[in-house]
Write an enzyme that holds these catalytic residues in place. Sequence first.
Site, PDB file in Angstrom:
ATOM      1  N   PHE A   1      -2.394 -17.639  31.207  1.00 48.99           N
ATOM      2  CA  PHE A   1      -1.030 -17.327  31.635  1.00 48.99           C
ATOM      3  C   PHE A   1      -0.607 -15.971  31.050  1.00 48.99           C
ATOM      4  O   PHE A   1      -0.865 -15.694  29.871  1.00 48.99           O
ATOM      5  CB  PHE A   1      -0.069 -18.440  31.187  1.00 48.99           C
ATOM      6  CG  PHE A   1       1.299 -18.281  31.782  1.00 48.99           C
ATOM      7  CD1 PHE A   1       1.526 -18.612  33.106  1.00 48.99           C
ATOM      8  CD2 PHE A   1       2.341 -17.775  31.036  1.00 48.99           C
ATOM      9  CE1 PHE A   1       2.782 -18.448  33.680  1.00 48.99           C
ATOM     10  CE2 PHE A   1       3.605 -17.605  31.590  1.00 48.99           C
ATOM     11  CZ  PHE A   1       3.826 -17.936  32.920  1.00 48.99           C
TER      12      PHE A   1
ATOM     13  N   ARG B   1       0.675 -24.019  44.832  1.00 48.56           N
ATOM     14  CA  ARG B   1       0.538 -25.019  43.758  1.00 48.56           C
ATOM     15  C   ARG B   1       1.380 -26.240  44.044  1.00 48.56           C
ATOM     16  O   ARG B   1       2.544 -26.119  44.455  1.00 48.56           O
ATOM     17  CB  ARG B   1       1.073 -24.425  42.450  1.00 48.56           C
ATOM     18  CG  ARG B   1       0.084 -23.821  41.565  1.00 48.56           C
ATOM     19  CD  ARG B   1       0.609 -23.524  40.178  1.00 48.56           C
ATOM     20  NE  ARG B   1       2.031 -23.363  39.978  1.00 48.56           N
ATOM     21  CZ  ARG B   1       2.596 -23.131  38.805  1.00 48.56           C
ATOM     22  NH1 ARG B   1       1.849 -23.058  37.725  1.00 48.56           N
ATOM     23  NH2 ARG B   1       3.905 -22.994  38.677  1.00 48.56           N
TER      24      ARG B   1
ATOM     25  N   TYR C   1      10.276 -27.717  29.486  1.00 49.13           N
ATOM     26  CA  TYR C   1      10.970 -27.847  30.775  1.00 49.13           C
ATOM     27  C   TYR C   1      10.071 -28.266  31.928  1.00 49.13           C
ATOM     28  O   TYR C   1      10.535 -28.385  33.049  1.00 49.13           O
ATOM     29  CB  TYR C   1      11.700 -26.539  31.136  1.00 49.13           C
ATOM     30  CG  TYR C   1      10.873 -25.270  30.986  1.00 49.13           C
ATOM     31  CD1 TYR C   1       9.908 -24.925  31.920  1.00 49.13           C
ATOM     32  CD2 TYR C   1      11.075 -24.415  29.909  1.00 49.13           C
ATOM     33  CE1 TYR C   1       9.165 -23.767  31.788  1.00 49.13           C
ATOM     34  CE2 TYR C   1      10.340 -23.253  29.759  1.00 49.13           C
ATOM     35  CZ  TYR C   1       9.385 -22.935  30.708  1.00 49.13           C
ATOM     36  OH  TYR C   1       8.655 -21.790  30.564  1.00 49.13           O
ATOM     37  N   LYS C   2       8.779 -28.455  31.657  1.00 47.08           N
ATOM     38  CA  LYS C   2       7.876 -28.827  32.747  1.00 47.08           C
ATOM     39  C   LYS C   2       7.788 -30.349  32.822  1.00 47.08           C
ATOM     40  O   LYS C   2       8.732 -31.011  33.211  1.00 47.08           O
ATOM     41  CB  LYS C   2       6.521 -28.160  32.551  1.00 47.08           C
ATOM     42  CG  LYS C   2       6.582 -26.627  32.581  1.00 47.08           C
ATOM     43  CD  LYS C   2       5.219 -26.037  32.336  1.00 47.08           C
ATOM     44  CE  LYS C   2       5.252 -24.526  32.235  1.00 47.08           C
ATOM     45  NZ  LYS C   2       5.495 -23.854  33.505  1.00 47.08           N
TER      46      LYS C   2
ATOM     47  N   ASP D   1      -2.319 -23.727  24.295  1.00 48.34           N
ATOM     48  CA  ASP D   1      -1.056 -23.738  25.026  1.00 48.34           C
ATOM     49  C   ASP D   1      -1.062 -25.009  25.889  1.00 48.34           C
ATOM     50  O   ASP D   1      -1.881 -25.150  26.814  1.00 48.34           O
ATOM     51  CB  ASP D   1      -0.947 -22.475  25.891  1.00 48.34           C
ATOM     52  CG  ASP D   1       0.393 -22.372  26.605  1.00 48.34           C
ATOM     53  OD1 ASP D   1       1.034 -23.415  26.821  1.00 48.34           O
ATOM     54  OD2 ASP D   1       0.781 -21.244  26.968  1.00 48.34           O
TER      55      ASP D   1
HETATM   56  C1  LIG Z   1       0.818 -21.745  30.258  1.00 44.76           C
HETATM   57  C2  LIG Z   1       2.202 -21.231  30.098  1.00 44.76           C
HETATM   58  N1  LIG Z   1       2.595 -20.736  28.910  1.00 44.76           N
HETATM   59  C3  LIG Z   1       3.853 -20.271  28.721  1.00 44.76           C
HETATM   60  C4  LIG Z   1       4.765 -20.281  29.752  1.00 44.76           C
HETATM   61  C5  LIG Z   1       6.153 -19.729  29.623  1.00 44.76           C
HETATM   62  O1  LIG Z   1       6.633 -19.647  28.379  1.00 44.76           O
HETATM   63  P1  LIG Z   1       8.189 -19.351  28.103  1.00 44.76           P
HETATM   64  O2  LIG Z   1       8.853 -20.682  27.961  1.00 44.76           O
HETATM   65  O3  LIG Z   1       8.190 -18.546  26.883  1.00 44.76           O
HETATM   66  O4  LIG Z   1       8.758 -18.630  29.286  1.00 44.76           O
HETATM   67  C6  LIG Z   1       4.406 -20.809  30.985  1.00 44.76           C
HETATM   68  C7  LIG Z   1       5.406 -20.827  32.081  1.00 44.76           C
HETATM   69  O5  LIG Z   1       5.190 -21.227  33.167  1.00 44.76           O
HETATM   70  C8  LIG Z   1       3.103 -21.281  31.164  1.00 44.76           C
HETATM   71  O6  LIG Z   1       2.719 -21.759  32.342  1.00 44.76           O
END
Ligand SMILES: Cc1ncc(COP(=O)(O)O)c(C=O)c1O
Length: 412
Positions: A128, A371, A222-223, A197
């Site tokens: 990402f 997706r 938030y996911k 992550d």
């Molecule tokens: C793998 C991954 N890491 C990090 C993030 C985003 O991080 P942040 O909450 O800092 O915007 C996302 C957002 O979709 C993501 O898919």
Amino acid sequence: MPASLTRAALETLDHADELAPFRDEFDLPADVIYLDGNSLGPLPKATPGRVAEVVAREWGQSLIRGWNTHGWMRLPLRIGEKLGRIIGAEPGSTLVADSTSVNLFKLLAAALEARPTRRMILTETGNFPTDLYMAQGLAALLRRGHEVRAVADPVAALNQDVAILMLTHVNYRSGAMHDMASVTRAAHAVGALTLWDLSHSAGAVPLRVAEDGADFAVGCGYKYLNGGPGAPAFLSVAPRLHADLRLPLTGWLGHAEPFAFAPDYRPAEGIGRATVGTPPVLSLAALEVGVDQMLRVPMDALRAKSQRLIDLFIALIEQECAEYEFRLLTPRDAAIRGSQVAFGHADGHAIMQALIARGVIGDFRSPDVMRFGLAPLYVRHTDVWDAVSVLCEVMRTGAWREASVAERRAVT
Ligand SMILES: Cc1ncc(COP(=O)(O)O)c(C=O)c1O
């Protein structure tokens, strides 16, 4: 649709589904099939009431006293403890704080401090962007010759110069999932640390970060945790690393005694030192609802249904839309993917817009990736059937062509 698969057969699966009652716990629009919980989870029905209570009763009536009487200051640790159970972390190792991007920065910096003679942050091509950007920014800031190296096969690229192997457990585009235990073992064999992550894993697949030996982990609230737009993120650090954990953002609330107002920084014991500033109490209240709900979910049933929904989605698309050249980007092997499925298509953006206009909400990732997040708490087997029917219809009628002239919006 395939002869063996009928909508009625899927209705039977929905009736027998032990997770079905969870769908009623969400406030989902009636005319929507929501396949984007991997980007933003839907609203739990309990959230508005809980947030309203914190606003009106806790903030409204307690005012500044709320920090003590309602334990607001402890929220990052309290919710972190619960989240730690969801990711299989040891007690006392997980904290809710900041955004995933900021937490990546904090933990990458700590990893480089812990491996001072090593120069490489190793990662994967297609990770990402924020993971890559935060690593690049840190290397540039430190000016100590660190290299951020992204390769197709990071395990093969491990060597004695790797300080930290930073990977996203479930890839945000393809949904492919790493084997955390074996990858971590390989990294440890060359003396490197690991940072996972878990943004597309927490609440989507069973996790055992402690058992798998992970050193560091971060992820979004938030996911699949349904914490609300921009919900606070989490971070986790294996307890064996706590004593020497040197973090770059030394805010007052990570101090051992914030209310001593001492002039010099002295880190708190344990994971609390990863706190930076004042906790976002209202956002934490919303996140806690999602986390509490996830703790009630039987994870084996969640995993089995997720795998079933994706198998079904792939089978239906391939049989019904075969002539439209959707390229499966997600592993067919259910054991090595998360809870989302992706298809490549040259007209993917327009097709996704046409789907969204018809109430089937997935998303699009450049350059050509459609997706679909199949979150088993609220996606039904019949939703998969209906979504694929709409997709086939959009292709058969060419309805997507109208969407192809539409302007791209800022968030795809
Ligand atoms: C793998 C991954 N890491 C990090 C993030 C985003 O991080 P942040 O909450 O800092 O915007 C996302 C957002 O979709 C993501 O898919």
